[in-house]
Motif scaffolding. Structure first.
Motif, PDB file in Angstrom:
ATOM      1  N   THR A   1      30.353  47.358  51.390  1.00  0.00           N
ATOM      2  CA  THR A   1      29.115  48.014  51.828  1.00  0.00           C
ATOM      3  C   THR A   1      27.964  47.023  51.933  1.00  0.00           C
ATOM      4  N   GLN A   2      27.989  45.984  51.072  1.00  0.00           N
ATOM      5  CA  GLN A   2      26.946  44.964  51.123  1.00  0.00           C
ATOM      6  C   GLN A   2      27.476  43.609  50.660  1.00  0.00           C
ATOM      7  N   CYS A   3      26.882  42.557  51.198  1.00  0.00           N
ATOM      8  CA  CYS A   3      27.124  41.198  50.728  1.00  0.00           C
ATOM      9  C   CYS A   3      25.799  40.468  50.881  1.00  0.00           C
ATOM     10  N   ASN A   4      25.268  39.929  49.786  1.00  0.00           N
ATOM     11  CA  ASN A   4      23.911  39.391  49.874  1.00  0.00           C
ATOM     12  C   ASN A   4      23.678  38.252  48.891  1.00  0.00           C
ATOM     13  N   THR A   5      23.735  37.048  49.364  1.00  0.00           N
ATOM     14  CA  THR A   5      23.388  35.795  48.668  1.00  0.00           C
ATOM     15  C   THR A   5      24.242  35.516  47.433  1.00  0.00           C
ATOM     16  N   ASP A   6      24.150  36.388  46.407  1.00  0.00           N
ATOM     17  CA  ASP A   6      24.845  36.056  45.159  1.00  0.00           C
ATOM     18  C   ASP A   6      25.788  37.158  44.677  1.00  0.00           C
ATOM     19  N   GLY A   7      26.156  38.072  45.573  1.00  0.00           N
ATOM     20  CA  GLY A   7      27.070  39.129  45.150  1.00  0.00           C
ATOM     21  C   GLY A   7      27.459  40.041  46.291  1.00  0.00           C
ATOM     22  N   LEU A   8      28.296  41.021  45.967  1.00  0.00           N
ATOM     23  CA  LEU A   8      28.731  41.987  46.971  1.00  0.00           C
ATOM     24  C   LEU A   8      28.979  43.337  46.312  1.00  0.00           C
ATOM     25  N   THR A   9      28.990  44.366  47.149  1.00  0.00           N
ATOM     26  CA  THR A   9      29.194  45.734  46.689  1.00  0.00           C
ATOM     27  C   THR A   9      30.322  46.363  47.503  1.00  0.00           C
ATOM     28  N   VAL A  10      31.231  47.053  46.804  1.00  0.00           N
ATOM     29  CA  VAL A  10      32.357  47.685  47.487  1.00  0.00           C
ATOM     30  C   VAL A  10      32.463  49.150  47.081  1.00  0.00           C
ATOM     31  N   LYS A  11      32.990  49.944  48.006  1.00  0.00           N
ATOM     32  CA  LYS A  11      33.389  51.310  47.687  1.00  0.00           C
ATOM     33  C   LYS A  11      34.910  51.302  47.637  1.00  0.00           C
ATOM     34  N   ILE A  12      35.462  51.611  46.478  1.00  0.00           N
ATOM     35  CA  ILE A  12      36.892  51.426  46.259  1.00  0.00           C
ATOM     36  C   ILE A  12      37.496  52.658  45.590  1.00  0.00           C
ATOM     37  N   LYS A  13      38.768  52.910  45.884  1.00  0.00           N
ATOM     38  CA  LYS A  13      39.469  54.014  45.220  1.00  0.00           C
ATOM     39  C   LYS A  13      39.551  53.724  43.721  1.00  0.00           C
ATOM     40  N   ARG A  14      39.338  54.763  42.926  1.00  0.00           N
ATOM     41  CA  ARG A  14      39.409  54.582  41.474  1.00  0.00           C
ATOM     42  C   ARG A  14      40.794  54.089  41.052  1.00  0.00           C
ATOM     43  N   SER A  15      41.807  54.470  41.811  1.00  0.00           N
ATOM     44  CA  SER A  15      43.176  54.045  41.499  1.00  0.00           C
ATOM     45  C   SER A  15      43.390  52.549  41.736  1.00  0.00           C
ATOM     46  N   GLU A  16      42.451  51.887  42.446  1.00  0.00           N
ATOM     47  CA  GLU A  16      42.595  50.471  42.748  1.00  0.00           C
ATOM     48  C   GLU A  16      41.664  49.574  41.919  1.00  0.00           C
ATOM     49  N   VAL A  17      40.953  50.170  40.968  1.00  0.00           N
ATOM     50  CA  VAL A  17      39.996  49.396  40.183  1.00  0.00           C
ATOM     51  C   VAL A  17      40.700  48.305  39.372  1.00  0.00           C
ATOM     52  N   ASP A  18      41.881  48.613  38.829  1.00  0.00           N
ATOM     53  CA  ASP A  18      42.626  47.607  38.066  1.00  0.00           C
ATOM     54  C   ASP A  18      43.004  46.419  38.946  1.00  0.00           C
ATOM     55  N   GLN A  19      43.375  46.714  40.187  1.00  0.00           N
ATOM     56  CA  GLN A  19      43.716  45.629  41.125  1.00  0.00           C
ATOM     57  C   GLN A  19      42.482  44.790  41.438  1.00  0.00           C
ATOM     58  N   LEU A  20      41.341  45.454  41.565  1.00  0.00           N
ATOM     59  CA  LEU A  20      40.084  44.739  41.788  1.00  0.00           C
ATOM     60  C   LEU A  20      39.788  43.797  40.624  1.00  0.00           C
ATOM     61  N   GLU A  21      40.052  44.252  39.408  1.00  0.00           N
ATOM     62  CA  GLU A  21      39.819  43.414  38.228  1.00  0.00           C
ATOM     63  C   GLU A  21      40.698  42.168  38.270  1.00  0.00           C
ATOM     64  N   LYS A  22      41.944  42.308  38.715  1.00  0.00           N
ATOM     65  CA  LYS A  22      42.850  41.149  38.818  1.00  0.00           C
ATOM     66  C   LYS A  22      42.329  40.148  39.845  1.00  0.00           C
ATOM     67  N   VAL A  23      41.891  40.660  40.993  1.00  0.00           N
ATOM     68  CA  VAL A  23      41.356  39.795  42.055  1.00  0.00           C
ATOM     69  C   VAL A  23      40.103  39.079  41.557  1.00  0.00           C
ATOM     70  N   ARG A  24      39.259  39.833  40.911  1.00  0.00           N
ATOM     71  CA  ARG A  24      38.012  39.276  40.371  1.00  0.00           C
ATOM     72  C   ARG A  24      38.319  38.153  39.380  1.00  0.00           C
ATOM     73  N   HIS A  25      39.277  38.393  38.471  1.00  0.00           N
ATOM     74  CA  HIS A  25      39.625  37.383  37.469  1.00  0.00           C
ATOM     75  C   HIS A  25      40.205  36.129  38.126  1.00  0.00           C
ATOM     76  N   GLU A  26      41.037  36.332  39.137  1.00  0.00           N
ATOM     77  CA  GLU A  26      41.632  35.200  39.861  1.00  0.00           C
ATOM     78  C   GLU A  26      40.540  34.325  40.491  1.00  0.00           C
ATOM     79  N   TRP A  27      39.550  34.974  41.083  1.00  0.00           N
ATOM     80  CA  TRP A  27      38.443  34.236  41.716  1.00  0.00           C
ATOM     81  C   TRP A  27      37.614  33.503  40.668  1.00  0.00           C
TER      82      TRP A  27
END
Length: 285
Positions: free
Chosen positions: A176-202
């Protein structure tokens, strides 16, 4: 002259052809000044358009209300002290100051973490940290080194795009947004754990840390003007919607953003909210 390929970290690469195109274009550029370098440099990935600029990357859905519900959640990921930490982690420094600069810079960052957010000490050290980046492009400053400036701003944008690409590759999240030092996403609650894995990898790959916030609702005009309502009820205001201002800022017609917030966030009626607004000073120009 500055060859931008000298500023870009060799580890940065993309899968998506549009992001690869922008990366290759940037690497091919040789500049003689830093003003107006990034005019009309954009790319669109999964329907979301990234706009690249000297100050950072940005992009946003526009004129939209985005809401969390039983199926979806809005998650905001901001890089902690992004530009200072980019310099610290990658040992970027003004050439004439040497790597001792990184040691002192890191010490300032550690000092800032010892003070609570909102305190005068924290604000002072934040200004000191961020001011170095701004002054690195100021020919009258002791920190002046445009290659240092470009190293921060280019890698800052590209690493954020790497995070966005990973999220879009491994989840069905909508940016939904990407701005200088961060980003915002709308994500399925069932995929939040996957988001955490991606975030940790980055985070592991970059050495940077992401701070998370969860919105119940975002009312977005564009990337610089929006209202975000956190799940705890607190409100984040940006641009045209800001009204909790410092003394040096423009306090004209604060009735406008205050009533706009009441209407958009709480469903208040427009006309009567203006008519009964209690502070006459908010009508001053």
């Amino acid at each position: 002259t500055i060859a931008l390929k000298d500023a870009i970290l060799p580890s940065i690469q993309f899968e998506h052809p549009e992001l690869t195109r922008v990366l290759n274009w940037l690497k091919s550029q040789v500049i003689t000044e830093t003003k107006g370098v990034f005019e009309d440099v954009t790319c669109t990935v999964n329907g979301f358009t990234f706009v690249f600029g000297l100050g950072g990357v940005h992009g946003s859905v526009e004129n939209t209300i985005v809401e969390s519900d039983d199926e979806f959640v809005i998650i905001d990921l901001d890089v902690s002290s992004y530009y200072p930490n980019l310099a610290i982690v990658n040992e970027f420094h003004p050439q004439h100051l040497g790597k001792t600069f990184c040691t002192i810079y890191k010490n300032l960052y550690e000092q800032r973490k010892s003070y609570p957010k909102g305190s005068a000490e924290n604000a002072m050290l934040k200004l000191a940290l961020n001011g170095v980046y701004g002054d690195s492009n100021n020919p009258f400053s002791v920190f002046y080194d445009p290659l240092f400036t470009m190293s921060i701003t280019l890698n800052g944008q590209l690493l954020l795009c790497e995070l966005a690409e990973l999220i879009m590759e491994w989840t069905d999240a909508e940016l939904t947004q990407c701005n200088t030092d961060g980003l915002t996403v709308k994500i399925k609650r069932s995929e939040v754990d996957q988001l955490e894995k991606v975030r940790h990898e980055w985070e592991v790959a970059t050495g940077l840390q992401l701070e998370e916030a969860i919105y119940s609702r975002m009312i977005i005009r564009d990337c610089n003007n929006y209202v975000g309502v956190y799940t705890n009820g607190k409100v984040k205001r940006k641009g045209a919607y800001e009204h909790d201002l410092e003394w040096h800022q423009n306090h004209s017609a604060l009735v406008v953003p205050k009533v706009a917030e009441q209407v958009l966030v709480h469903g208040a009626p427009i006309r009567s909210s203006v008519e009964v607004h209690p502070d006459i000073m908010d009508f001053m120009l």
